[in-house]
Write an enzyme that holds these catalytic residues in place. Structure first.
Site, PDB file in Angstrom:
ATOM      1  N   ASN A   9       1.227  -1.173  -0.191  1.00 34.22           N
ATOM      2  CA  ASN A   9      -0.003  -0.052   0.284  1.00 34.22           C
ATOM      3  C   ASN A   9       0.609   1.616   0.053  1.00 34.22           C
ATOM      4  O   ASN A   9       1.450   1.695   0.987  1.00 34.22           O
ATOM      5  CB  ASN A   9      -0.776  -0.323   1.247  1.00 34.22           C
ATOM      6  CG  ASN A   9      -1.342   1.372   1.074  1.00 34.22           C
ATOM      7  OD1 ASN A   9      -2.157   1.951   0.591  1.00 34.22           O
ATOM      8  ND2 ASN A   9      -2.988   0.848   2.625  1.00 34.22           N
ATOM      9  N   ARG A  86      -2.441  -1.780  -3.492  1.00 39.63           N
ATOM     10  CA  ARG A  86      -3.771  -0.642  -3.545  1.00 39.63           C
ATOM     11  C   ARG A  86      -2.921   0.152  -4.206  1.00 39.63           C
ATOM     12  O   ARG A  86      -1.738   0.167  -4.231  1.00 39.63           O
ATOM     13  CB  ARG A  86      -3.827  -1.126  -2.307  1.00 39.63           C
ATOM     14  CG  ARG A  86      -4.841   0.712  -1.876  1.00 39.63           C
ATOM     15  CD  ARG A  86      -4.734   1.096  -0.449  1.00 39.63           C
ATOM     16  NE  ARG A  86      -5.697   2.205  -0.546  1.00 39.63           N
ATOM     17  CZ  ARG A  86      -6.762   2.026   0.738  1.00 39.63           C
ATOM     18  NH1 ARG A  86      -5.617   2.113   1.672  1.00 39.63           N
ATOM     19  NH2 ARG A  86      -7.397   3.002   0.977  1.00 39.63           N
ATOM     20  N   HIS A 175     -12.310   4.977  -1.278  1.00 36.90           N
ATOM     21  CA  HIS A 175     -12.852   4.248  -0.079  1.00 36.90           C
ATOM     22  C   HIS A 175     -13.320   2.947  -0.360  1.00 36.90           C
ATOM     23  O   HIS A 175     -14.003   2.118   0.328  1.00 36.90           O
ATOM     24  CB  HIS A 175     -12.459   5.033   1.331  1.00 36.90           C
ATOM     25  CG  HIS A 175     -12.087   6.111   1.594  1.00 36.90           C
ATOM     26  ND1 HIS A 175     -13.157   7.153   2.556  1.00 36.90           N
ATOM     27  CD2 HIS A 175     -11.072   5.688   2.130  1.00 36.90           C
ATOM     28  CE1 HIS A 175     -12.088   7.788   2.932  1.00 36.90           C
ATOM     29  NE2 HIS A 175     -10.936   6.645   3.130  1.00 36.90           N
ATOM     30  N   ARG A 236      -9.546  18.457   4.662  1.00 32.35           N
ATOM     31  CA  ARG A 236      -9.801  18.315   3.615  1.00 32.35           C
ATOM     32  C   ARG A 236     -11.594  18.648   3.629  1.00 32.35           C
ATOM     33  O   ARG A 236     -12.589  18.872   4.937  1.00 32.35           O
ATOM     34  CB  ARG A 236     -10.552  17.338   2.706  1.00 32.35           C
ATOM     35  CG  ARG A 236      -9.076  17.143   2.563  1.00 32.35           C
ATOM     36  CD  ARG A 236      -9.905  15.669   1.117  1.00 32.35           C
ATOM     37  NE  ARG A 236      -8.291  14.555   1.471  1.00 32.35           N
ATOM     38  CZ  ARG A 236      -8.689  13.048   1.896  1.00 32.35           C
ATOM     39  NH1 ARG A 236      -9.544  12.497   1.634  1.00 32.35           N
ATOM     40  NH2 ARG A 236      -7.203  12.130   1.718  1.00 32.35           N
ATOM     41  N   GLU A 380      -8.957  -3.256   5.140  1.00 34.55           N
ATOM     42  CA  GLU A 380      -8.657  -3.059   3.251  1.00 34.55           C
ATOM     43  C   GLU A 380      -7.530  -4.133   3.255  1.00 34.55           C
ATOM     44  O   GLU A 380      -7.514  -4.687   2.235  1.00 34.55           O
ATOM     45  CB  GLU A 380      -8.190  -1.967   3.229  1.00 34.55           C
ATOM     46  CG  GLU A 380      -9.771  -0.848   3.701  1.00 34.55           C
ATOM     47  CD  GLU A 380      -8.976   0.689   3.186  1.00 34.55           C
ATOM     48  OE1 GLU A 380      -8.329   0.658   4.689  1.00 34.55           O
ATOM     49  OE2 GLU A 380      -9.295   1.810   2.690  1.00 34.55           O
TER      50      GLU A 380
END
Ligand code: ADP
Length: 395
Positions: A9, A86, A175, A236, A380
């Site tokens: 990842n 990923r 996601h 964000r 994940e």
């Protein structure tokens, strides 16, 4: 021979590795941080000795150093059986995970314009392990792919059609690996088949997104063309009036500066003026820091509005699911959010919420609640390992 699956990842300035055995047990993990900087750092979890990296290491160098350290420390006995990567953006090309070949590399590269900070480093990781293990099947698992089931009414912006046909401007969602895991895990906990289970999945970490999942498929999600849209996040802004750009231009602020502020200086950090870390914010709010309390309030209110919005896509709801660092751990965020949703029939059980549903298989709703509410840890890496193992069999 025992099987091992390496999960890679690569983030914008970091790299995480996980190694699974054939029984889906994680046998090792490692991290490298602050890549491309003089203070880059790398270690294998549980090992005090850091892994030596070259000066200013890039992703490829760090990955190769960590894999060599796995081999030297006998965590891996040779080439892994398969490697799962990923990859952030698969555009409209990738609707599911793929076995990586030269054509797949080209296609991932062609999506790089949509994720300029991520796809190039994801490709650097792929290049590194293809060089190191040329005979091992490598698989790409995309953050966007799960949302490719969105219908045009959910993925198109209300813009001239040419924005979509000429520039691929649409909502992609992110996601996806986590939301897919939630769809399956929630179904398992509820004792239902995933294809008959409809949930709203709220992934609340540093980045935050919420997805409506109908009978196992993503039908609406809060992130859009980029991961900036939707919920309030650590740094964000989430949704904002795009008129902001023109207004601030007339005030002498450059577009690039607004863009930087929206991505890196807004959200919880911007409102509180203190931190993007929810745990610290809760502590500050408890000591009476008003701006921190307001940041939490705005975060939860936006989230609650999105839960309501996601219900428009569903004809039944089997559970609302919280995950990610905030979703799994913040008692206050879950309580405040559900407090806004009583009209829709959500009622939280304060005691079960305090314990994060640990003694009730994740359940935190009150018996009078119209819908189950679950707190579930995401995984994940496991999804990527499973996909890598599945596709490697076809190699
Ligand atoms: P990432 O998106 O980087 O993987 P995580 O999923 O680890 O991030 O989530 C990080 C967020 O989770 C941070 O805002 C952190 O403060 C929050 N968090 C972790 N533990 C707690 C806690 N006990 N209470 C509130 N927030 C927490």
């Amino acid at each position: 021979m025992t099987q091992s699956i390496l999960v890679v990842n690569c983030g914008s300035s970091s790299l995480k590795l996980a190694l699974f055995d054939e029984n889906e047990k994680k046998i090792a993990s490692a991290i490298a941080e602050r890549l491309n900087g003089q203070d880059a750092f790398s270690r294998i979890d549980g090992d005090k000795q850091p892994v030596t990296l070259p000066t200013n290491p890039n992703h490829k160098q760090a990955l190769q150093a960590l894999v060599s350290a796995f081999l030297e420390r006998r965590l891996m006995s040779g080439a892994p059986t398969s490697i799962g990567h990923r990859v952030v953006h698969g555009g409209e090309t990738f609707r599911e995970a793929v076995l990586i070949d030269d054509d797949a590399v080209k296609a991932i590269n062609s999506c790089a314009g949509l994720a300029p900070l991520h796809n190039p480093v994801n490709l650097a990781g792929i290049e590194a392990t293809r060089e190191q293990f040329p005979d091992t099947p490598q698989i790409a698992v995309f953050d966007t792919a799960y949302h490719q089931t969105l219908a045009p009414r959910a993925f198109l912006y209300a813009l001239p059609e040419a924005y979509y046909s000429d520039w691929a401007v649409r909502r992609y969602g992110f996601h996806g690996i986590s939301h897919f895991f939630m769809a399956n895990e929630a179904a398992r906990r509820l004792g239902k088949a995933p294809e008959n289970t409809s949930i709203i999945s709220a992934h609340l970490g540093n980045g935050c997104s919420i997805t409506a999942i109908k009978n196992g498929q993503s039908v609406d999600t809060s992130m859009g063309l980029t991961p900036l849209e939707g919920l309030v996040m650590g740094t964000r802004s989430g949704d904002i009036d795009p008129g902001l750009f023109e207004y601030l231009r007339t005030q002498g602020v450059a577009v690039e500066d607004v863009h930087t502020v929206l991505n890196h200086k807004s959200g919880l950090l911007g409102i509180s003026g203190q931190t993007n870390d929810m745990r610290t914010l809760c502590e500050l709010a408890d000591t009476g820091h008003q701006a921190s309390a307001l940041a939490i309030e705005i975060f939860c209110f936006r989230l609650a509005k999105y839960v309501g919005a996601m219900m428009a896509s569903l004809s039944q709801l089997d559970a609302l699911v919280f995950t990610g660092g905030i979703g799994e751990n913040s008692v206050q965020v879950r309580e405040k959010t559900l407090g806004h949703l009583q009209l829709l029939g959500f009622i939280i059980d304060t005691d079960l919420n305090e314990h994060h549903g640990r003694h009730t298989d994740g359940r935190i709703e009150h018996p009078n609640s119209s819908f189950p509410v679950l707190v579930l840890p995401t995984n994940e890496e496991l999804v990527i390992a499973r996909e890598a193992s599945r596709l490697a069999q076809a190699y």
